[in-house]
Scaffold this motif. Structure first.
Motif, mmCIF file in Angstrom:
data_model
loop_
_atom_site.group_PDB
_atom_site.id
_atom_site.type_symbol
_atom_site.label_atom_id
_atom_site.label_comp_id
_atom_site.label_asym_id
_atom_site.label_seq_id
_atom_site.Cartn_x
_atom_site.Cartn_y
_atom_site.Cartn_z
ATOM 1 N N ASP A 74 0.822 -1.211 0.000
ATOM 2 C CA ASP A 74 0.000 0.000 0.000
ATOM 3 C C ASP A 74 0.855 1.260 0.000
ATOM 4 O OD1 ASP A 74 -2.276 -1.494 -0.043
ATOM 5 O OD2 ASP A 74 -2.820 -1.155 2.059
ATOM 6 N N GLN A 111 -13.036 -1.650 9.461
ATOM 7 C CA GLN A 111 -11.766 -2.146 8.938
ATOM 8 C C GLN A 111 -10.598 -1.359 9.506
ATOM 9 O OE1 GLN A 111 -12.648 -1.666 4.705
ATOM 10 N NE2 GLN A 111 -11.235 0.061 4.586
ATOM 11 N N GLY A 140 -7.120 0.689 10.030
ATOM 12 C CA GLY A 140 -6.464 1.749 9.279
ATOM 13 C C GLY A 140 -6.000 2.844 10.204
ATOM 14 N N THR A 182 -1.218 -0.947 7.538
ATOM 15 C CA THR A 182 -2.503 -0.472 7.010
ATOM 16 C C THR A 182 -2.556 1.053 7.047
ATOM 17 O OG1 THR A 182 -3.483 -0.764 9.230
ATOM 18 C CG2 THR A 182 -3.791 -2.556 7.631
#
Length: 447
Positions: free
Chosen positions: A145, A318, A320, A391
């Motif tokens: 990412d 989720q 993050g 993340t």
């Protein structure tokens, strides 16, 4: 998301001509660049010269100097000179001026969030990945990412040195009295909006002060960082097409504002703290938790006896953590010398490989061999929040976002409206208008 037209990637190491954006950035900044002392050096006879610009001062500046000394010992053939410039708009202005005017250093630090405003405009040169691999650094050494954000139009324009996320610091003694720790001393029960609020209230009762502190009033970025992190945790997307309107998920944004309004209700956690006040409240034991960047770790380790740290909890659906990345870039050169290019790639690789020193300051090394090393994993509390680097929630890939931007300042105001102004509904309306306004502006590199 890319808001610029597709262009074929330039050859590795070549200097693409500056686009309209690059010319505009340089032209608009020439006067300011002169005031800042934007001077250049004539090329010397030493092909191994590497001039390096950064914006690291204080403790971070000392860490970088330690890394530079290691590089000089490991590669004495490199002739490295470093310059430290003022953080924020002045730094990015001078970098643009230098790139357009042919006075740029061989390499410089750029916040990854600013890359969409520089790579498309021809202000940077791409890295030669084969050359970098000769010195032990490859794409596979980084979190996908994060690496993906280094690439523009098929070419790699940045090499990350770190991720620096927003994390949750806590007082382990207060948390233990509140029953908020597991058997290993880690926070528990904060994996939902209700759980976070209940834990904060328990910490407030156990500590006799605030449950959680967060400084955002009069700060240019903190409000945006917290909102954007939580908005991404809902799984919602944000579209910012050039010309607008913005594609904001209003239901998800309202969930975020309502959760924060409950968490910072004025009874157990203050809603209107500025950054220094929030930091001081936690450091002095008047708050059980602190939401802040991991860059505050050196200060907190000095002032908080019972310091714990964790990735910001997955409050919504989720994981993050809001993050940015200090990354090495290659400013555009008017005359690219192959030997100097090679020396620069070696320097960048060595700095990344010596980033354990950087991790000791709290930052999460982006280079996996360092982040996964026993030496880094043995650091406490760094290793307790290191998973946040897997993340990262980075800024939208638009030309107007990024560290030190006016966009950050404008959108941060909406959190103040939610917590200390007219409330979540009004904040949502204000955020929608602000995002529409920014999306409607013309990208100077798009024409």
């Amino acid at each position: 998301m890319s808001l610029t037209p597709h262009r074929p990637p330039p050859p590795a190491g070549s200097a693409p001509p500056p686009s309209r954006r690059g010319v505009l950035l340089g032209a608009s900044a020439l006067a300011l660049g002169s005031a800042l002392g934007a001077t250049g050096c004539s090329p010397g006879p030493d092909d191994a010269r590497v001039r390096f610009w950064s914006l690291f001062q204080g403790g971070d500046g000392a860490r970088v100097e330690t890394m530079l000394e290691a590089v000089r010992e490991q590669a004495p053939h490199l002739r490295v000179t470093s310059s430290t410039l003022a953080w924020g708009p002045p730094y990015y202005t001078k970098l643009a001026v230098a790139s357009v005017g042919g006075r740029a250093p061989e390499t410089a630090i750029l916040h990854m969030s600013r890359l969409p405003g520089y790579a498309p405009g021809g202000l940077l040169q791409p890295f030669d990945l084969d050359l970098l691999a000769e010195f032990g650094v490859t794409a596979e050494d980084f979190v996908p990412d994060l690496w993906d954000r280094c690439v523009h139009d098929g070419a790699t324009y940045a090499i990350p040195m770190d991720t620096h996320p927003v994390v949750l610091f806590y007082d382990t003694e207060i948390a233990e009295r509140a029953g908020a720790l597991d058997g290993d001393g880690h926070l528990i029960g904060m994996d939902s909006p209700e759980g976070f609020v209940e834990a904060a209230r328990a910490l407030a009762e156990a500590g006799g002060g605030d449950g959680v502190s967060f400084g955002h009033v009069n700060d240019d970025s903190q409000g945006w960082r917290l909102f954007w992190m939580l908005y991404n945790q809902t799984g919602a997307s944000l579209e910012l097409p050039e010309g607008g309107p913005a594609g904001l998920d209003h239901e998800a944004a309202l969930r975020v504002f309502e959760f924060l309004a409950e968490a910072f209700d004025g009874r157990t956690s203050e809603p209107g703290q500025d950054y220094p006040t929030a930091l001081a409240a936690f450091a002095s034991g008047r708050s059980g938790m602190l939401i802040s960047g991991e860059w505050e770790l050196p200060y907190l380790m000095e002032h908080v006896e019972n310091l714990g740290a964790a990735p910001f909890p997955t409050v919504f659906e989720q994981p993050g953590s809001y993050a940015d990345s200090h990354a090495f870039v290659l400013p555009r050169q008017s005359d690219t010398d192959p030997e100097r290019t090679r020396a620069t790639h070696e320097f960048v690789a060595l700095m990344v490989r010596n980033s354990l020193t950087w991790g000791e300051a709290g930052h999460i090394p982006a280079y996996s061999p360092v982040a996964e090393s026993p030496e880094y994993q043995g650091l406490s509390p760094q290793s307790d929040y290191a998973v946040a680097g897997e993340t990262p929630v980075l800024d939208p890939e638009v030309w107007f976002a990024g560290a030190g931007s006016q966009f950050h300042t404008d959108v941060s105001q909406t959190l103040r409206t939610a917590l200390t102004g007219s409330g979540p509904e009004a904040a949502l309306e204000e955020l929608g208008r602000t995002l529409d306004s920014w999306a409607s502006r013309t990208d100077p590199g798009g024409a």
